[in-house]
Write a protein that holds these residues in place. Sequence first.
Motif, PDB file in Angstrom:
ATOM      1  N   LEU A 110      23.473  19.353 -28.687  1.00 19.28           N
ATOM      2  CA  LEU A 110      24.764  20.018 -28.905  1.00 19.28           C
ATOM      3  C   LEU A 110      25.099  20.980 -27.761  1.00 19.28           C
ATOM      4  N   VAL A 111      24.126  21.760 -27.357  1.00 18.68           N
ATOM      5  CA  VAL A 111      24.350  22.705 -26.266  1.00 18.68           C
ATOM      6  C   VAL A 111      24.712  21.951 -24.985  1.00 18.68           C
ATOM      7  N   THR A 160      19.825  20.692 -31.530  1.00 15.02           N
ATOM      8  CA  THR A 160      20.397  21.873 -30.892  1.00 15.02           C
ATOM      9  C   THR A 160      20.545  21.656 -29.393  1.00 15.02           C
ATOM     10  N   ILE A 195      28.286  20.579 -25.292  1.00 15.82           N
ATOM     11  CA  ILE A 195      29.301  21.619 -25.096  1.00 15.82           C
ATOM     12  C   ILE A 195      29.428  21.944 -23.610  1.00 15.82           C
ATOM     13  N   THR A 202      29.740  23.696 -37.126  1.00 23.64           N
ATOM     14  CA  THR A 202      28.623  23.486 -38.053  1.00 23.64           C
ATOM     15  C   THR A 202      29.122  22.877 -39.356  1.00 23.64           C
ATOM     16  N   ALA A 213      30.535  17.468 -28.104  1.00 22.93           N
ATOM     17  CA  ALA A 213      29.095  17.590 -28.340  1.00 22.93           C
ATOM     18  C   ALA A 213      28.670  16.775 -29.561  1.00 22.93           C
ATOM     19  N   VAL A 266      33.179  21.381 -28.895  1.00 18.82           N
ATOM     20  CA  VAL A 266      32.226  21.123 -29.975  1.00 18.82           C
ATOM     21  C   VAL A 266      32.328  19.659 -30.417  1.00 18.82           C
ATOM     22  N   THR A 317      24.082  27.116 -35.035  1.00 20.61           N
ATOM     23  CA  THR A 317      25.363  27.794 -34.857  1.00 20.61           C
ATOM     24  C   THR A 317      25.271  28.835 -33.737  1.00 20.61           C
ATOM     25  N   MET A 332      25.337  27.147 -30.432  1.00 17.26           N
ATOM     26  CA  MET A 332      26.682  26.712 -30.060  1.00 17.26           C
ATOM     27  C   MET A 332      27.531  27.890 -29.590  1.00 17.26           C
ATOM     28  N   ALA A 342      32.128  27.704 -33.422  1.00 17.53           N
ATOM     29  CA  ALA A 342      30.769  27.247 -33.725  1.00 17.53           C
ATOM     30  C   ALA A 342      30.562  27.104 -35.235  1.00 17.53           C
TER      31      ALA A 342
END
Length: 195
Positions: free
Chosen positions: A65-66, A62, A69, A152, A85, A82, A127, A130, A148
Amino acid sequence: MARWQPDAPERLAAAALDLFEEHGYENTTVVEIAERAGLTKSTFFRYFPDKREVLFGAGAVTGLLVEGIASAPSVADPLDAVADALDALGRTFFTADRREFSGRRQAVLNANTELREREALKRIDLTASMIEALNRRGVPSLTARVAAKLGTLVWEIAFDQWIDTSNSEDFGPLARQALAEVRAAAPCAKARIAS
């Protein structure tokens, strides 16, 4: 027995995975996991609140990914942010040296209802994270939710392909391919809705 090691979370996860495969999730205790890793029970609980969490890390996916982004080019549309990421995730987390472990881990999750439920909750959290990251980029809420959720889905498709032992492709290209398929499906869905 070594009480503190810089790689303790990884050692605990590897020990847990071995024991879950050998004896089953239900038949494995935290004490056994810690002992197999050469650590103590208190060390286990320093990193994980319970044995379910040992296979889910500490939010590393997580966080990556954050961060991915947030660092995507400012001109990137929400799905491209996304995708950037997911590329970063492939370069830093879903690397070739983690493929075997990840496949074994998924097999253990698939064999246990409690772990599958935990995985589903983690994906919901992923999700939501994101969505928040996209909102911080100025993406409207509804668009961020759609991007998002599609992200996913792309992640799930790419991950399933990546852990497949017959596949040798890296995670990032698999995610880009899955995203292309999702985008290609959108006009098909639009045409069906219109008819």
